[in-house]
Design a protein around this motif. Structure first.
Motif, PDB file in Angstrom:
ATOM      1  N   LEU A  76      27.048 106.156  74.549  1.00 31.25           N
ATOM      2  CA  LEU A  76      28.228 105.812  73.768  1.00 31.25           C
ATOM      3  C   LEU A  76      29.364 105.300  74.661  1.00 31.25           C
ATOM      4  O   LEU A  76      30.452 104.988  74.177  1.00 31.25           O
ATOM      5  N   GLY A  77      29.121 105.250  75.959  1.00 29.09           N
ATOM      6  CA  GLY A  77      30.118 104.732  76.885  1.00 29.09           C
ATOM      7  C   GLY A  77      31.144 105.750  77.339  1.00 29.09           C
ATOM      8  O   GLY A  77      32.204 105.379  77.853  1.00 29.09           O
ATOM      9  N   LEU A  78      30.870 107.028  77.159  1.00 23.29           N
ATOM     10  CA  LEU A  78      31.824 108.073  77.542  1.00 23.29           C
ATOM     11  C   LEU A  78      31.469 108.677  78.896  1.00 23.29           C
ATOM     12  O   LEU A  78      30.305 109.000  79.143  1.00 23.29           O
ATOM     13  N   PRO A  79      32.445 108.838  79.778  1.00 24.99           N
ATOM     14  CA  PRO A  79      32.203 109.566  81.015  1.00 24.99           C
ATOM     15  C   PRO A  79      31.922 111.038  80.682  1.00 24.99           C
ATOM     16  O   PRO A  79      32.551 111.601  79.792  1.00 24.99           O
ATOM     17  N   VAL A  80      30.980 111.635  81.398  1.00 22.40           N
ATOM     18  CA  VAL A  80      30.589 113.021  81.141  1.00 22.40           C
ATOM     19  C   VAL A  80      30.814 113.850  82.396  1.00 22.40           C
ATOM     20  O   VAL A  80      30.322 113.515  83.473  1.00 22.40           O
ATOM     21  N   ILE A  81      31.567 114.932  82.229  1.00 24.95           N
ATOM     22  CA  ILE A  81      31.879 115.856  83.314  1.00 24.95           C
ATOM     23  C   ILE A  81      31.202 117.177  83.001  1.00 24.95           C
ATOM     24  O   ILE A  81      31.340 117.704  81.897  1.00 24.95           O
ATOM     25  N   TRP A  82      30.470 117.701  83.969  1.00 33.10           N
ATOM     26  CA  TRP A  82      29.840 119.010  83.796  1.00 33.10           C
ATOM     27  C   TRP A  82      30.699 120.060  84.479  1.00 33.10           C
ATOM     28  O   TRP A  82      31.149 119.876  85.600  1.00 33.10           O
ATOM     29  N   LEU A  83      30.904 121.179  83.790  1.00 35.07           N
ATOM     30  CA  LEU A  83      31.618 122.317  84.351  1.00 35.07           C
ATOM     31  C   LEU A  83      30.604 123.423  84.605  1.00 35.07           C
ATOM     32  O   LEU A  83      29.941 123.885  83.675  1.00 35.07           O
ATOM     33  N   GLU A  84      30.474 123.810  85.873  1.00 37.28           N
ATOM     34  CA  GLU A  84      29.550 124.895  86.240  1.00 37.28           C
ATOM     35  C   GLU A  84      30.360 126.120  86.632  1.00 37.28           C
ATOM     36  O   GLU A  84      31.194 126.059  87.527  1.00 37.28           O
ATOM     37  N   HIS A  85      30.106 127.225  85.952  1.00 37.11           N
ATOM     38  CA  HIS A  85      30.877 128.442  86.188  1.00 37.11           C
ATOM     39  C   HIS A  85      29.999 129.592  86.655  1.00 37.11           C
ATOM     40  O   HIS A  85      30.309 130.749  86.465  1.00 37.11           O
ATOM     41  N   GLY A  86      28.879 129.259  87.276  1.00 32.69           N
ATOM     42  CA  GLY A  86      27.977 130.281  87.792  1.00 32.69           C
ATOM     43  C   GLY A  86      26.735 129.625  88.365  1.00 32.69           C
ATOM     44  O   GLY A  86      26.574 128.405  88.317  1.00 32.69           O
ATOM     45  N   ARG A  87      25.863 130.460  88.911  1.00 35.45           N
ATOM     46  CA  ARG A  87      24.624 129.956  89.504  1.00 35.45           C
ATOM     47  C   ARG A  87      23.714 129.404  88.407  1.00 35.45           C
ATOM     48  O   ARG A  87      23.450 130.080  87.425  1.00 35.45           O
ATOM     49  N   VAL A  88      23.249 128.197  88.598  1.00 35.60           N
ATOM     50  CA  VAL A  88      22.351 127.549  87.648  1.00 35.60           C
ATOM     51  C   VAL A  88      20.909 127.889  87.985  1.00 35.60           C
ATOM     52  O   VAL A  88      20.113 128.250  87.120  1.00 35.60           O
ATOM     53  N   PHE A  89      20.580 127.772  89.255  1.00 39.04           N
ATOM     54  CA  PHE A  89      19.202 127.934  89.696  1.00 39.04           C
ATOM     55  C   PHE A  89      18.934 129.398  90.011  1.00 39.04           C
ATOM     56  O   PHE A  89      19.145 129.871  91.122  1.00 39.04           O
ATOM     57  N   VAL A  90      18.486 130.112  88.971  1.00 40.45           N
ATOM     58  CA  VAL A  90      18.143 131.528  89.073  1.00 40.45           C
ATOM     59  C   VAL A  90      16.722 131.713  88.557  1.00 40.45           C
ATOM     60  O   VAL A  90      16.215 130.905  87.777  1.00 40.45           O
ATOM     61  N   TYR A  91      16.076 132.765  88.996  1.00 43.23           N
ATOM     62  CA  TYR A  91      14.669 132.975  88.668  1.00 43.23           C
ATOM     63  C   TYR A  91      14.422 133.216  87.180  1.00 43.23           C
ATOM     64  O   TYR A  91      13.304 133.039  86.690  1.00 43.23           O
ATOM     65  N   THR A  92      15.434 133.593  86.427  1.00 44.59           N
ATOM     66  CA  THR A  92      15.245 133.878  85.005  1.00 44.59           C
ATOM     67  C   THR A  92      15.165 132.614  84.152  1.00 44.59           C
ATOM     68  O   THR A  92      14.760 132.683  82.999  1.00 44.59           O
ATOM     69  N   ARG A  93      15.550 131.483  84.694  1.00 45.54           N
ATOM     70  CA  ARG A  93      15.468 130.231  83.937  1.00 45.54           C
ATOM     71  C   ARG A  93      14.105 129.591  84.141  1.00 45.54           C
ATOM     72  O   ARG A  93      13.568 129.582  85.246  1.00 45.54           O
ATOM     73  N   ALA A  94      13.595 129.022  83.092  1.00 49.65           N
ATOM     74  CA  ALA A  94      12.301 128.358  83.150  1.00 49.65           C
ATOM     75  C   ALA A  94      12.360 127.144  84.069  1.00 49.65           C
ATOM     76  O   ALA A  94      13.376 126.440  84.107  1.00 49.65           O
ATOM     77  N   ARG A  95      11.264 126.899  84.784  1.00 50.55           N
ATOM     78  CA  ARG A  95      11.213 125.752  85.703  1.00 50.55           C
ATOM     79  C   ARG A  95      11.445 124.440  84.975  1.00 50.55           C
ATOM     80  O   ARG A  95      12.077 123.535  85.506  1.00 50.55           O
ATOM     81  N   VAL A  96      10.926 124.324  83.770  1.00 46.98           N
ATOM     82  CA  VAL A  96      11.084 123.073  83.025  1.00 46.98           C
ATOM     83  C   VAL A  96      12.555 122.832  82.683  1.00 46.98           C
ATOM     84  O   VAL A  96      13.036 121.700  82.731  1.00 46.98           O
ATOM     85  N   VAL A  97      13.298 123.886  82.381  1.00 50.51           N
ATOM     86  CA  VAL A  97      14.737 123.763  82.100  1.00 50.51           C
ATOM     87  C   VAL A  97      15.470 123.329  83.369  1.00 50.51           C
ATOM     88  O   VAL A  97      16.318 122.427  83.325  1.00 50.51           O
ATOM     89  N   LEU A  98      15.127 123.931  84.503  1.00 48.67           N
ATOM     90  CA  LEU A  98      15.764 123.558  85.765  1.00 48.67           C
ATOM     91  C   LEU A  98      15.408 122.129  86.164  1.00 48.67           C
ATOM     92  O   LEU A  98      16.238 121.402  86.704  1.00 48.67           O
ATOM     93  N   MET A  99      14.172 121.712  85.892  1.00 52.95           N
ATOM     94  CA  MET A  99      13.763 120.344  86.180  1.00 52.95           C
ATOM     95  C   MET A  99      14.570 119.357  85.331  1.00 52.95           C
ATOM     96  O   MET A  99      15.063 118.346  85.830  1.00 52.95           O
TER      97      MET A  99
END
Length: 181
Positions: A76-99
């Motif tokens: 849609l032509g909009l700039p996208v900013i991601w806000l990270e407020h913690g560790r993303v890559f943790v063992y509890t997240r599925a590999r496919v989600v991290l990929m």
């Protein structure tokens, strides 16, 4: 949340579409089931929003929103900013989600990390250094005071994240689904 938004003269629209933070394979499968409605509802809301005001950028905070909406919003032509407020890559997240996170992170304009630990977690797991910026946490309370009118503001900030029980939202705020301001 709605009362705070009203006191700052902000418009709020609560969309009850998919209220789960995707982190597991089962969560991702549930999202796929809801995906057509999820994308259609958000894109419809963004189109309505753009008809009534100028949107300079969109800030995404939830993993679900980042994975699904980043590419749509960029189309849609909009700039996208991601806000990270913690560790993303943790063992509890599925590999496919991290990929998916790693793959779609290339489409974000910038990723704002609220701590040095978060930034290191992103960089150590293959997120492009040129995409990640450390911002630290905190708020300028004089700039965002309750008594200030924001109608004359030149910058409008929108915040998108899912309100889920996993994030502890029930301990922070109660939101009525019918509330449209």
């Amino acid at each position: 949340l709605v009362a705070l938004s009203k006191s700052h003269h902000l418009r709020v629209r609560y969309l009850k579409i998919f209220e789960e933070e995707v982190g597991t394979k089962k969560g991702l499968l549930r999202l796929l089931w809801h995906l057509p409605l999820y994308v259609w509802r958000y894109i419809s809301e963004f189109r309505k929003l753009r008809r009534s005001m100028h949107v300079d950028a969109v800030v995404l905070a939830g993993t679900t929103e980042k994975i699904v909406l980043t590419i749509c919003l960029r189309m849609l032509g909009l700039p996208v900013i991601w806000l990270e407020h913690g560790r993303v890559f943790v063992y509890t997240r599925a590999r496919v989600v991290l990929m998916l996170f790693r793959l779609i992170s290339h489409r974000a304009n910038i990723i704002l990390a609220e701590s040095h630990d978060t930034k290191a977690n992103l960089l150590n797991n293959g997120i492009d250094l040129s995409k990640v910026a450390y911002i630290g946490t905190g708020i300028d309370t004089s700039r965002f005071s309750v008594n200030r009118s924001y109608k004359d503001s030149k910058c409008t900030v929108g915040f998108i994240a899912s309100l889920t029980w996993e994030k502890g939202i029930k301990d922070i705020v109660a939101v009525e689904p019918e509330a449209n301001v």
